[in-house]
Scaffold this motif. Structure first.
Motif, short mmCIF file in Angstrom:
data_model
loop_
_atom_site.label_atom_id
_atom_site.label_comp_id
_atom_site.label_asym_id
_atom_site.label_seq_id
_atom_site.Cartn_x
_atom_site.Cartn_y
_atom_site.Cartn_z
N VAL A 1 13.46 -39.29 2.27
CA VAL A 1 14.24 -38.53 3.25
C VAL A 1 13.95 -37.04 3.04
O VAL A 1 14.09 -36.52 1.93
CB VAL A 1 15.76 -38.80 3.10
N ILE A 2 13.55 -36.38 4.13
CA ILE A 2 13.15 -34.98 4.06
C ILE A 2 14.18 -34.15 4.81
O ILE A 2 14.31 -34.30 6.03
CB ILE A 2 11.79 -34.80 4.80
N LEU A 3 14.91 -33.29 4.10
CA LEU A 3 15.80 -32.36 4.77
C LEU A 3 14.99 -31.11 5.11
O LEU A 3 14.40 -30.49 4.22
CB LEU A 3 16.99 -32.00 3.88
N ALA A 4 14.95 -30.76 6.38
CA ALA A 4 14.10 -29.64 6.81
C ALA A 4 14.90 -28.79 7.79
O ALA A 4 14.84 -29.00 9.00
CB ALA A 4 12.82 -30.16 7.44
N GLY A 5 15.70 -27.88 7.23
CA GLY A 5 16.56 -27.08 8.08
C GLY A 5 17.74 -27.89 8.60
O GLY A 5 18.23 -27.63 9.69
N PHE A 6 18.19 -28.85 7.81
CA PHE A 6 19.37 -29.65 8.18
C PHE A 6 20.58 -28.90 7.64
O PHE A 6 20.68 -28.67 6.43
CB PHE A 6 19.26 -31.05 7.56
N MET A 7 21.49 -28.51 8.53
CA MET A 7 22.52 -27.53 8.17
C MET A 7 23.85 -28.14 7.76
O MET A 7 24.85 -27.43 7.66
CB MET A 7 22.71 -26.53 9.31
N ARG A 8 23.88 -29.44 7.53
CA ARG A 8 25.13 -30.08 7.07
C ARG A 8 25.04 -30.37 5.58
O ARG A 8 23.99 -30.84 5.11
CB ARG A 8 25.37 -31.39 7.81
N VAL A 9 26.13 -30.13 4.88
CA VAL A 9 26.17 -30.48 3.47
C VAL A 9 26.54 -31.95 3.37
O VAL A 9 27.53 -32.39 3.98
CB VAL A 9 27.22 -29.61 2.73
N LEU A 10 25.75 -32.72 2.65
CA LEU A 10 25.99 -34.17 2.56
C LEU A 10 26.90 -34.48 1.37
O LEU A 10 26.82 -33.82 0.33
CB LEU A 10 24.65 -34.89 2.42
N SER B 1 18.66 -35.51 14.13
CA SER B 1 19.28 -34.20 14.25
C SER B 1 20.79 -34.35 14.47
O SER B 1 21.22 -35.25 15.19
CB SER B 1 18.67 -33.43 15.42
N ASP B 2 21.54 -33.43 13.87
CA ASP B 2 22.99 -33.39 14.14
C ASP B 2 23.28 -32.51 15.35
O ASP B 2 24.41 -32.44 15.80
CB ASP B 2 23.75 -32.87 12.92
N VAL B 3 22.25 -31.81 15.84
CA VAL B 3 22.42 -30.89 16.98
C VAL B 3 21.62 -31.44 18.17
O VAL B 3 20.39 -31.50 18.12
CB VAL B 3 21.90 -29.48 16.60
N PRO B 4 22.30 -31.83 19.23
CA PRO B 4 21.59 -32.46 20.35
C PRO B 4 20.54 -31.56 21.00
O PRO B 4 19.56 -32.05 21.56
CB PRO B 4 22.71 -32.77 21.37
N THR B 5 20.75 -30.22 20.91
CA THR B 5 19.82 -29.29 21.58
C THR B 5 18.75 -28.75 20.63
O THR B 5 18.04 -27.81 20.99
CB THR B 5 20.62 -28.10 22.15
N ALA B 6 18.63 -29.30 19.45
CA ALA B 6 17.66 -28.76 18.48
C ALA B 6 16.25 -28.80 19.07
O ALA B 6 15.79 -29.84 19.56
CB ALA B 6 17.70 -29.59 17.19
N ALA B 7 15.57 -27.65 19.00
CA ALA B 7 14.22 -27.57 19.56
C ALA B 7 13.26 -28.54 18.87
O ALA B 7 12.31 -29.05 19.48
CB ALA B 7 13.70 -26.14 19.44
N GLY B 8 13.53 -28.83 17.61
CA GLY B 8 12.67 -29.73 16.85
C GLY B 8 12.62 -31.14 17.43
O GLY B 8 11.66 -31.88 17.20
N LEU B 9 13.63 -31.52 18.20
CA LEU B 9 13.63 -32.87 18.81
C LEU B 9 12.49 -32.98 19.82
O LEU B 9 11.78 -34.00 19.88
CB LEU B 9 14.97 -33.16 19.47
N ASP B 10 12.29 -31.92 20.62
CA ASP B 10 11.18 -31.93 21.59
C ASP B 10 9.84 -31.95 20.86
O ASP B 10 8.91 -32.65 21.26
CB ASP B 10 11.24 -30.69 22.51
N ILE C 1 16.84 -32.68 10.69
CA ILE C 1 16.74 -31.29 11.15
C ILE C 1 18.04 -30.88 11.86
O ILE C 1 18.84 -31.74 12.26
CB ILE C 1 15.56 -31.09 12.13
N SER C 2 18.18 -29.56 12.05
CA SER C 2 19.27 -29.06 12.90
C SER C 2 18.76 -28.05 13.92
O SER C 2 19.53 -27.60 14.77
CB SER C 2 20.36 -28.37 12.06
N GLY C 3 17.48 -27.63 13.79
CA GLY C 3 17.04 -26.52 14.63
C GLY C 3 15.60 -26.61 15.05
O GLY C 3 15.16 -27.62 15.60
N ARG C 4 14.87 -25.54 14.71
CA ARG C 4 13.51 -25.35 15.22
C ARG C 4 12.53 -26.46 14.82
O ARG C 4 11.67 -26.85 15.60
CB ARG C 4 13.03 -24.00 14.66
N GLY C 5 12.61 -26.91 13.59
CA GLY C 5 11.78 -28.03 13.17
C GLY C 5 10.35 -27.68 12.83
O GLY C 5 9.46 -28.54 12.90
N SER C 6 10.10 -26.43 12.40
CA SER C 6 8.70 -26.09 12.10
C SER C 6 8.20 -26.81 10.84
O SER C 6 7.03 -27.20 10.77
CB SER C 6 8.51 -24.58 11.98
#
Ligand code: GRF
Length: 233
Positions: free
Chosen positions: A94-103, A46-55, A18-23
């Motif tokens: 592996v499930i990409l769910a709002g992951f904003m990096r191109v692999l 997550s590639d984003v430390p503050t991603a809400a989805g982590l919580d 994920i990179s964000g909300r994580g719904s």
């Protein structure tokens, strides 16, 4: 990774990026927890430390890992760390769910047939970003989301399942994206279930559904009035 339909199998191990909300991640984790999916989320990365989805992941008791994006010059190291986190969790899918990096093609190839993405459009239309705004601007009557296998071609891997929703008069980007998202939460767990039960398999570089090559995605139509929760339709 292919499962035999009907055979008793342990829960399918999922790594969710994920990179964000994580719904979408939360919908899948909830379905696992509630016994609606024979699967388990082993790690959320997550590639984003503050991603809400982590919580959110922690609320589900799921292990989280942050692999911060440090810029294009550090891409190889970033991808090695992502792969390490996936492999350490012994994930099968592996499930990409709002992951904003191109692999990179090399990383995608490592998980060929074992990596899914959800994209907010009726692929092959509207690859890339800002799909809802572009759909509104083009005056489209229908929109949707697509679950597809990931290949090196951005948003271009074989599509498995699509949701189709109406674009309604007066729609804003926010109302349209909420309508699409409500269907993402239906179709993404469904595709995971198809893999967990062996209905959907990856054979010779192609998806097979119920033993037959899947040449076009299955379409779930939500365009009839009353099919979505109130406020979304
Ligand atoms: C979804 O709209 C998905 O289609 C796109 O990114 C969004 C992620 O939303 N790839 P969330 O983080 O799952 O809420």
């Amino acid at each position: 990774m292919s499962r035999t339909p009907g055979a008793p199998t342990p829960p399918l191990r999922l790594a969710v990026l994920i990179s964000g909300r994580g719904s979408n991640m939360a919908t899948i984790a909830r379905a696992c927890r509630d016994g609606k999916l024979n699967a388990t989320v082993t790690v959320v990365i997550s590639d984003v430390p503050t991603a809400a989805g982590l919580d959110l992941a922690q609320e589900f008791g799921v292990k989280t890992r942050v692999v911060p994006w440090q810029g294009a010059a550090a891409r190889a190291e970033f991808e090695r760390a992502i792969a390490r986190a996936i492999d350490l969790s012994a994930a099968e899918l592996v499930i990409l769910a709002g992951f904003m990096r191109v692999l990179s093609p090399a990383l995608v190839e490592r998980y060929a047939g074992r990596m899914l993405n959800i994209h907010p459009s009726l692929l092959p239309k509207y690859r890339g970003l800002h799909t809802h705004a572009r759909v509104l601007e083009a005056g489209e009557r229908e929109h949707g989301a697509t679950v597809h296998f990931v290949t090196a071609e951005l948003d271009g891997g074989p599509a498995v399942l699509q949701s189709r929703v109406p674009v309604l008069p007066g729609d804003s980007e926010a109302t349209l994206s909420a309508r699409v998202q409500s269907t993402e939460h239906i179709i993404y767990p469904r595709v995971v279930d198809w893999i967990a039960t062996g209905r959907l398999q990856w054979q010779n570089g192609q998806p097979q559904l119920n033993g037959k090559p899947l040449d076009a995605p299955v379409v779930e139509d939500f365009t009839a009035p009353g099919q979505l929760a109130s406020g979304q339709h």
